[in-house]
Design a protein around this motif. Structure first.
Motif, PDB file in Angstrom:
ATOM      1  N   MET A   1       0.826  -1.212   0.000  1.00 44.44           N
ATOM      2  CA  MET A   1       0.000   0.000   0.000  1.00 44.44           C
ATOM      3  C   MET A   1       0.859   1.260   0.000  1.00 44.44           C
ATOM      4  O   MET A   1       0.532   2.255  -0.660  1.00 44.44           O
ATOM      5  CB  MET A   1      -0.913  -0.003   1.216  1.00 44.44           C
ATOM      6  N   ILE A   2       1.964   1.201   0.728  1.00 43.84           N
ATOM      7  CA  ILE A   2       2.872   2.350   0.748  1.00 43.84           C
ATOM      8  C   ILE A   2       3.459   2.572  -0.650  1.00 43.84           C
ATOM      9  O   ILE A   2       3.499   3.697  -1.151  1.00 43.84           O
ATOM     10  CB  ILE A   2       3.977   2.136   1.815  1.00 43.84           C
ATOM     11  N   MET A   3       3.871   1.474  -1.298  1.00 45.09           N
ATOM     12  CA  MET A   3       4.452   1.613  -2.645  1.00 45.09           C
ATOM     13  C   MET A   3       3.412   2.118  -3.646  1.00 45.09           C
ATOM     14  O   MET A   3       3.748   2.875  -4.566  1.00 45.09           O
ATOM     15  CB  MET A   3       5.001   0.264  -3.122  1.00 45.09           C
ATOM     16  N   ASP A   4       2.146   1.721  -3.475  1.00 46.69           N
ATOM     17  CA  ASP A   4       1.092   2.236  -4.355  1.00 46.69           C
ATOM     18  C   ASP A   4       0.958   3.753  -4.193  1.00 46.69           C
ATOM     19  O   ASP A   4       0.805   4.484  -5.170  1.00 46.69           O
ATOM     20  CB  ASP A   4      -0.267   1.594  -4.025  1.00 46.69           C
ATOM     21  N   ASP A   5       0.995   4.219  -2.942  1.00 47.26           N
ATOM     22  CA  ASP A   5       0.930   5.668  -2.709  1.00 47.26           C
ATOM     23  C   ASP A   5       2.119   6.359  -3.366  1.00 47.26           C
ATOM     24  O   ASP A   5       1.970   7.402  -4.007  1.00 47.26           O
ATOM     25  CB  ASP A   5       0.949   5.987  -1.202  1.00 47.26           C
ATOM     26  N   HIS A   6       3.300   5.779  -3.217  1.00 47.11           N
ATOM     27  CA  HIS A   6       4.498   6.402  -3.799  1.00 47.11           C
ATOM     28  C   HIS A   6       4.343   6.545  -5.318  1.00 47.11           C
ATOM     29  O   HIS A   6       4.704   7.575  -5.899  1.00 47.11           O
ATOM     30  CB  HIS A   6       5.751   5.578  -3.477  1.00 47.11           C
ATOM     31  N   ALA A   7       3.813   5.501  -5.954  1.00 51.50           N
ATOM     32  CA  ALA A   7       3.608   5.556  -7.412  1.00 51.50           C
ATOM     33  C   ALA A   7       2.611   6.667  -7.753  1.00 51.50           C
ATOM     34  O   ALA A   7       2.789   7.400  -8.738  1.00 51.50           O
ATOM     35  CB  ALA A   7       3.120   4.205  -7.924  1.00 51.50           C
ATOM     36  N   ALA A   8       1.585   6.806  -6.921  1.00 55.00           N
ATOM     37  CA  ALA A   8       0.585   7.861  -7.160  1.00 55.00           C
ATOM     38  C   ALA A   8       1.229   9.250  -7.020  1.00 55.00           C
ATOM     39  O   ALA A   8       0.888  10.179  -7.760  1.00 55.00           O
ATOM     40  CB  ALA A   8      -0.587   7.714  -6.190  1.00 55.00           C
ATOM     41  N   PHE A   9       2.166   9.384  -6.074  1.00 56.46           N
ATOM     42  CA  PHE A   9       2.838  10.685  -5.904  1.00 56.46           C
ATOM     43  C   PHE A   9       3.648  11.023  -7.159  1.00 56.46           C
ATOM     44  O   PHE A   9       3.610  12.147  -7.652  1.00 56.46           O
ATOM     45  CB  PHE A   9       3.786  10.683  -4.695  1.00 56.46           C
ATOM     46  N   ARG A  10       4.368  10.048  -7.671  1.00 54.99           N
ATOM     47  CA  ARG A  10       5.185  10.311  -8.866  1.00 54.99           C
ATOM     48  C   ARG A  10       4.301  10.706 -10.042  1.00 54.99           C
ATOM     49  O   ARG A  10       4.604  11.623 -10.802  1.00 54.99           O
ATOM     50  CB  ARG A  10       6.024   9.080  -9.221  1.00 54.99           C
ATOM     51  N   ARG A  11       3.170   9.983 -10.182  1.00 56.21           N
ATOM     52  CA  ARG A  11       2.238  10.320 -11.272  1.00 56.21           C
ATOM     53  C   ARG A  11       1.654  11.713 -11.078  1.00 56.21           C
ATOM     54  O   ARG A  11       1.501  12.467 -12.032  1.00 56.21           O
ATOM     55  CB  ARG A  11       1.079   9.305 -11.319  1.00 56.21           C
ATOM     56  N   GLY A  12       1.335  12.048  -9.829  1.00 62.43           N
ATOM     57  CA  GLY A  12       0.732  13.361  -9.543  1.00 62.43           C
ATOM     58  C   GLY A  12       1.673  14.494  -9.901  1.00 62.43           C
ATOM     59  O   GLY A  12       1.276  15.464 -10.563  1.00 62.43           O
ATOM     60  N   PHE A  13       2.938  14.379  -9.493  1.00 62.90           N
ATOM     61  CA  PHE A  13       3.901  15.438  -9.828  1.00 62.90           C
ATOM     62  C   PHE A  13       4.081  15.528 -11.345  1.00 62.90           C
ATOM     63  O   PHE A  13       4.183  16.629 -11.902  1.00 62.90           O
ATOM     64  CB  PHE A  13       5.244  15.193  -9.127  1.00 62.90           C
ATOM     65  N   ALA A  14       4.127  14.379 -12.012  1.00 61.11           N
ATOM     66  CA  ALA A  14       4.292  14.392 -13.473  1.00 61.11           C
ATOM     67  C   ALA A  14       3.090  15.048 -14.139  1.00 61.11           C
ATOM     68  O   ALA A  14       3.223  15.760 -15.146  1.00 61.11           O
ATOM     69  CB  ALA A  14       4.479  12.968 -13.988  1.00 61.11           C
ATOM     70  N   ARG A  15       1.900  14.820 -13.585  1.00 62.72           N
ATOM     71  CA  ARG A  15       0.681  15.385 -14.162  1.00 62.72           C
ATOM     72  C   ARG A  15       0.702  16.927 -14.114  1.00 62.72           C
ATOM     73  O   ARG A  15       0.148  17.578 -14.990  1.00 62.72           O
ATOM     74  CB  ARG A  15      -0.509  14.825 -13.381  1.00 62.72           C
ATOM     75  N   LEU A  16       1.365  17.478 -13.085  1.00 58.91           N
ATOM     76  CA  LEU A  16       1.472  18.944 -13.009  1.00 58.91           C
ATOM     77  C   LEU A  16       2.190  19.498 -14.243  1.00 58.91           C
ATOM     78  O   LEU A  16       1.912  20.613 -14.681  1.00 58.91           O
ATOM     79  CB  LEU A  16       2.252  19.361 -11.758  1.00 58.91           C
ATOM     80  N   ASP A  17       3.141  18.705 -14.773  1.00 60.69           N
ATOM     81  CA  ASP A  17       3.898  19.162 -15.951  1.00 60.69           C
ATOM     82  C   ASP A  17       2.988  19.430 -17.141  1.00 60.69           C
ATOM     83  O   ASP A  17       3.312  20.244 -18.004  1.00 60.69           O
ATOM     84  CB  ASP A  17       4.938  18.105 -16.372  1.00 60.69           C
ATOM     85  N   ASP A  18       1.885  18.713 -17.195  1.00 53.12           N
ATOM     86  CA  ASP A  18       0.994  18.810 -18.358  1.00 53.12           C
ATOM     87  C   ASP A  18      -0.249  19.656 -18.120  1.00 53.12           C
ATOM     88  O   ASP A  18      -1.094  19.761 -19.005  1.00 53.12           O
ATOM     89  CB  ASP A  18       0.546  17.399 -18.782  1.00 53.12           C
ATOM     90  N   ALA A  19      -0.358  20.230 -16.912  1.00 51.52           N
ATOM     91  CA  ALA A  19      -1.558  21.025 -16.621  1.00 51.52           C
ATOM     92  C   ALA A  19      -1.601  22.241 -17.533  1.00 51.52           C
ATOM     93  O   ALA A  19      -0.577  22.868 -17.801  1.00 51.52           O
ATOM     94  CB  ALA A  19      -1.559  21.456 -15.159  1.00 51.52           C
ATOM     95  N   ARG A  20      -2.803  22.577 -18.021  1.00 45.72           N
ATOM     96  CA  ARG A  20      -2.912  23.643 -19.020  1.00 45.72           C
ATOM     97  C   ARG A  20      -3.264  25.001 -18.416  1.00 45.72           C
ATOM     98  O   ARG A  20      -3.079  26.026 -19.044  1.00 45.72           O
ATOM     99  CB  ARG A  20      -3.953  23.262 -20.076  1.00 45.72           C
TER     100      ARG A  20
ATOM    101  N   GLN B   1      -6.676  26.159 -13.023  1.00 40.57           N
ATOM    102  CA  GLN B   1      -7.708  25.243 -12.514  1.00 40.57           C
ATOM    103  C   GLN B   1      -7.184  23.809 -12.489  1.00 40.57           C
ATOM    104  O   GLN B   1      -7.403  23.073 -11.530  1.00 40.57           O
ATOM    105  CB  GLN B   1      -8.981  25.302 -13.381  1.00 40.57           C
ATOM    106  N   GLU B   2      -6.502  23.439 -13.550  1.00 45.04           N
ATOM    107  CA  GLU B   2      -5.944  22.079 -13.587  1.00 45.04           C
ATOM    108  C   GLU B   2      -4.842  21.920 -12.548  1.00 45.04           C
ATOM    109  O   GLU B   2      -4.765  20.900 -11.860  1.00 45.04           O
ATOM    110  CB  GLU B   2      -5.407  21.754 -14.994  1.00 45.04           C
ATOM    111  N   LEU B   3      -3.990  22.941 -12.443  1.00 46.56           N
ATOM    112  CA  LEU B   3      -2.920  22.876 -11.436  1.00 46.56           C
ATOM    113  C   LEU B   3      -3.515  22.693 -10.042  1.00 46.56           C
ATOM    114  O   LEU B   3      -3.056  21.852  -9.261  1.00 46.56           O
ATOM    115  CB  LEU B   3      -2.080  24.161 -11.444  1.00 46.56           C
ATOM    116  N   LEU B   4      -4.546  23.487  -9.756  1.00 46.76           N
ATOM    117  CA  LEU B   4      -5.170  23.423  -8.438  1.00 46.76           C
ATOM    118  C   LEU B   4      -5.800  22.053  -8.201  1.00 46.76           C
ATOM    119  O   LEU B   4      -5.644  21.462  -7.124  1.00 46.76           O
ATOM    120  CB  LEU B   4      -6.227  24.528  -8.314  1.00 46.76           C
ATOM    121  N   GLY B   5      -6.491  21.551  -9.208  1.00 50.03           N
ATOM    122  CA  GLY B   5      -7.150  20.246  -9.072  1.00 50.03           C
ATOM    123  C   GLY B   5      -6.148  19.140  -8.773  1.00 50.03           C
ATOM    124  O   GLY B   5      -6.392  18.269  -7.924  1.00 50.03           O
ATOM    125  N   ILE B   6      -5.025  19.180  -9.469  1.00 44.34           N
ATOM    126  CA  ILE B   6      -4.007  18.147  -9.275  1.00 44.34           C
ATOM    127  C   ILE B   6      -3.317  18.334  -7.921  1.00 44.34           C
ATOM    128  O   ILE B   6      -3.159  17.397  -7.137  1.00 44.34           O
ATOM    129  CB  ILE B   6      -2.961  18.193 -10.413  1.00 44.34           C
TER     130      ILE B   6
END
Ligand SMILES: [Fe+2]
Ligand SMILES: [Fe+2]
Length: 165
Positions: free
Chosen positions: A7-26, A29-34
């Motif tokens: 479960m901890i490793m799943d959270d860690h993967a979600a954190f990496r995806r979340g930070f990466a998603r900020l790179d693509d926010a347009r 509103q998207e930045l805030l949502g992420i």
């Protein structure tokens, strides 16, 4: 029941995806949502580890005290950067500086946790204990849905170790 380390490793993967998603926010509103969801998840995750994982590691790990001091110190740095981000308008230079600080501190911390603390924990925790702590992990997230009844304050790493060893 799932193992707490999974479960901890799943959270860690979600954190990496979340930070990466900020790179693509347009836009903001998207930045805030992420960021709102990611920052809350980061804060709850650190509290859950401090409530469930590290009290075990500090007592039973080969190098548990040092790993715990490091981890609580890292959690403080991540908490501080998240708190700093909330003082600035989303998307501003100061906001990005705080978010990048959280990202860098988090990346460094995940590597230490995954390469030092979790391996140490696995050496001393059998399947039954891991499942039991996995159950406690889920319960913690349920009880503290959306951060309910949690205060995301820094903890003194040495004081934390003294309290839990
Ligand atoms: Fe973690
Ligand atoms: Fe952590």
């Amino acid at each position: 029941m799932d193992d707490i380390t999974a479960m901890i490793m799943d959270d860690h993967a979600a954190f990496r995806r979340g930070f990466a998603r900020l790179d693509d926010a347009r836009d903001e509103q998207e930045l805030l949502g992420i960021w709102e969801a990611l920052a809350l998840h980061l804060d709850i995750h650190a509290e859950a580890e401090e409530a469930i994982l590290y009290p075990h590691l500090v007592r039973h790990g080969d190098d548990g005290e040092a790993e715990t001091v490091d981890a609580v110190g890292d959690h403080n740095k991540i908490r501080d950067a998240i708190a700093e981000s909330k003082l600035h308008p989303v998307g501003s230079d100061q906001w990005w500086a705080a978010v990048w600080r959280a990202r860098r501190e988090n990346s460094e911390h995940l590597a230490e946790e995954e390469d030092e603390a979790l391996p140490d924990f696995r050496r001393h925790a059998g399947a039954e204990l891991r499942a039991e702590l996995g159950h406690r992990w889920l319960t913690f997230y349920g009880e503290h849905k959306n951060g309910r009844n949690l205060v995301f304050h820094d903890k003194d790493p040495q004081g934390y170790v003294r309290e839990h060893r």
